[in-house]
Design a protein around this motif. Sequence first.
Motif, PDB file in Angstrom:
ATOM      1  N   ARG A   1       1.198 -10.018  -9.027  1.00  0.00           N
ATOM      2  CA  ARG A   1       1.342  -9.216 -10.171  1.00  0.00           C
ATOM      3  C   ARG A   1       0.550  -7.624  -9.963  1.00  0.00           C
ATOM      4  O   ARG A   1       0.507  -7.126 -10.935  1.00  0.00           O
ATOM      5  N   THR A   2       0.314  -7.635  -8.605  1.00  0.00           N
ATOM      6  CA  THR A   2      -0.431  -6.142  -8.355  1.00  0.00           C
ATOM      7  C   THR A   2       0.504  -4.927  -8.528  1.00  0.00           C
ATOM      8  O   THR A   2       1.518  -4.914  -8.387  1.00  0.00           O
ATOM      9  N   VAL A   3      -0.321  -4.054  -9.151  1.00  0.00           N
ATOM     10  CA  VAL A   3       0.450  -2.615  -9.433  1.00  0.00           C
ATOM     11  C   VAL A   3       0.016  -1.952  -8.015  1.00  0.00           C
ATOM     12  O   VAL A   3      -1.160  -1.462  -7.784  1.00  0.00           O
ATOM     13  N   LEU A   4       1.010  -1.587  -7.377  1.00  0.00           N
ATOM     14  CA  LEU A   4       0.944  -0.755  -6.183  1.00  0.00           C
ATOM     15  C   LEU A   4       0.756   0.712  -6.473  1.00  0.00           C
ATOM     16  O   LEU A   4       1.215   1.250  -7.148  1.00  0.00           O
ATOM     17  N   LYS A   5      -0.098   1.385  -5.175  1.00  0.00           N
ATOM     18  CA  LYS A   5      -0.123   2.707  -5.549  1.00  0.00           C
ATOM     19  C   LYS A   5       0.921   3.469  -5.073  1.00  0.00           C
ATOM     20  O   LYS A   5       2.068   2.849  -4.318  1.00  0.00           O
ATOM     21  N   ALA A   6       1.563   4.542  -5.671  1.00  0.00           N
ATOM     22  CA  ALA A   6       2.589   5.206  -5.205  1.00  0.00           C
ATOM     23  C   ALA A   6       2.879   5.491  -3.737  1.00  0.00           C
ATOM     24  O   ALA A   6       4.148   5.722  -3.463  1.00  0.00           O
ATOM     25  N   ASN A   7       1.768   5.711  -3.016  1.00  0.00           N
ATOM     26  CA  ASN A   7       1.824   5.973  -1.463  1.00  0.00           C
ATOM     27  C   ASN A   7       1.705   4.571  -0.663  1.00  0.00           C
ATOM     28  O   ASN A   7       1.713   4.612   0.431  1.00  0.00           O
ATOM     29  N   HIS A   8       1.985   3.354  -1.415  1.00  0.00           N
ATOM     30  CA  HIS A   8       1.976   2.110  -0.665  1.00  0.00           C
ATOM     31  C   HIS A   8       3.394   2.198   0.126  1.00  0.00           C
ATOM     32  O   HIS A   8       4.441   2.476  -0.429  1.00  0.00           O
ATOM     33  N   PHE A   9       3.104   1.502   1.430  1.00  0.00           N
ATOM     34  CA  PHE A   9       4.284   1.543   2.098  1.00  0.00           C
ATOM     35  C   PHE A   9       5.608   0.729   1.657  1.00  0.00           C
ATOM     36  O   PHE A   9       6.754   1.369   1.601  1.00  0.00           O
TER      37      PHE A   9
ATOM     38  N   ASN B   1      -1.904   2.312   4.147  1.00  0.00           N
ATOM     39  CA  ASN B   1      -0.856   2.121   3.056  1.00  0.00           C
ATOM     40  C   ASN B   1      -0.139   0.497   3.044  1.00  0.00           C
ATOM     41  O   ASN B   1       0.942   0.584   2.238  1.00  0.00           O
ATOM     42  N   GLY B   2      -0.686  -0.144   3.452  1.00  0.00           N
ATOM     43  CA  GLY B   2      -0.276  -1.587   3.712  1.00  0.00           C
ATOM     44  C   GLY B   2       0.716  -2.099   4.466  1.00  0.00           C
ATOM     45  O   GLY B   2       1.407  -2.858   4.418  1.00  0.00           O
ATOM     46  N   PHE B   3       1.196  -0.868   5.419  1.00  0.00           N
ATOM     47  CA  PHE B   3       2.327  -1.237   6.445  1.00  0.00           C
ATOM     48  C   PHE B   3       2.074  -2.664   7.036  1.00  0.00           C
ATOM     49  O   PHE B   3       2.922  -3.417   7.489  1.00  0.00           O
ATOM     50  N   GLY B   4       0.879  -3.014   7.615  1.00  0.00           N
ATOM     51  CA  GLY B   4       0.462  -4.229   8.399  1.00  0.00           C
ATOM     52  C   GLY B   4       0.255  -5.302   7.593  1.00  0.00           C
ATOM     53  O   GLY B   4       0.032  -6.269   8.435  1.00  0.00           O
ATOM     54  N   ASN B   5       0.262  -5.380   6.347  1.00  0.00           N
ATOM     55  CA  ASN B   5       0.095  -6.469   5.688  1.00  0.00           C
ATOM     56  C   ASN B   5       0.743  -7.510   5.783  1.00  0.00           C
ATOM     57  O   ASN B   5       1.880  -7.586   5.750  1.00  0.00           O
ATOM     58  N   LYS B   6       0.271  -9.030   5.841  1.00  0.00           N
ATOM     59  CA  LYS B   6       1.151  -9.945   5.666  1.00  0.00           C
ATOM     60  C   LYS B   6       1.382 -10.224   4.167  1.00  0.00           C
ATOM     61  O   LYS B   6       1.006  -9.423   3.327  1.00  0.00           O
ATOM     62  N   ASP B   7       1.941 -11.515   3.884  1.00  0.00           N
ATOM     63  CA  ASP B   7       2.438 -11.932   2.461  1.00  0.00           C
ATOM     64  C   ASP B   7       1.054 -11.840   1.631  1.00  0.00           C
ATOM     65  O   ASP B   7       0.070 -12.820   2.116  1.00  0.00           O
TER      66      ASP B   7
END
Length: 285
Positions: free
Chosen positions: A147-155, A134-140
């Motif tokens: 402009r990305t629309v994130l998913k509801a369960n994204h960190f 769900n994107g927890f470890g992502n960098k910038d």
Amino acid sequence: MAGQFSDQFRLSITRALGDQLAEALDKLTPAPLTQANLDELDERAKVEKLQSRSGVYQLHHGPDRKLVYVGKADKPLSSRLGNHLRKISGRRNISIDEMTFKCLYVAEDFSAVAPEKLLIKKYKASGHIPWNANGFGNKDPGRNRDRTVLKANHFDMLFPIDLGRAVEGLTPGEQSLFDLLQRIKQGLPYNFRYMESAHFKKVAIALPDSDITADGVFELVAKALPDSWQISALMGYTIMYDDRHTDYASAWRYYRGDEVLEAQPAAKAADDADEDSEDDEDDEL
């Protein structure tokens, strides 16, 4: 060809390694994710004269110590876990007091087999480690993904950045906007990305005190920006650009001159995985 009295055997070395790593971690007791415990990791590494301070780790969340994330550290484990400590401390809907961890030092010659991927494969099959998807470890993610629309369960949707947190390392008094922006970037536990301008060195801002929150300092900065600029607080980070008429799908607050505007971030339907999900490299905060 398989028959009643014969078959083919395939030895899976990687699965065996993953199982042994998981068994070794299972024997450990989760410890609170605190700076004191991370300092103890460094001290132990010195005392035991460990050849490698890299390794793998687990993060657990909540009173039931739910396993939520598995990662690796190519640099010292304490540094990588410290990145997570800092990141979580700057989020809403979660407290660093809820977080615990386990870790294993792994010899450098073993890192080539990607031990964290062995663990990820094993735990995902059991329905664990939701933060690895769900994107927890992502960098910038960079300008192209703002402009990305994130998913509801994204960190970032579950645990948005906290603008009520004080910015560390600020000095009260008059200073250039150029210097202040650099200090804000260094003093926040989440990323603050902005476009540079020669204008910033010509503008002075009087900072009232050293305990000012991110929200308060962004209000001050926005008033000093040219009319065409804005600061946009997205769910996972904050940006500042010459784009005042731009709205961002994941923004929940804008600072435009004297105005502070609230927004409702958009979200896509949640599922079991996110396109931004897996990044086991070092966080950029």
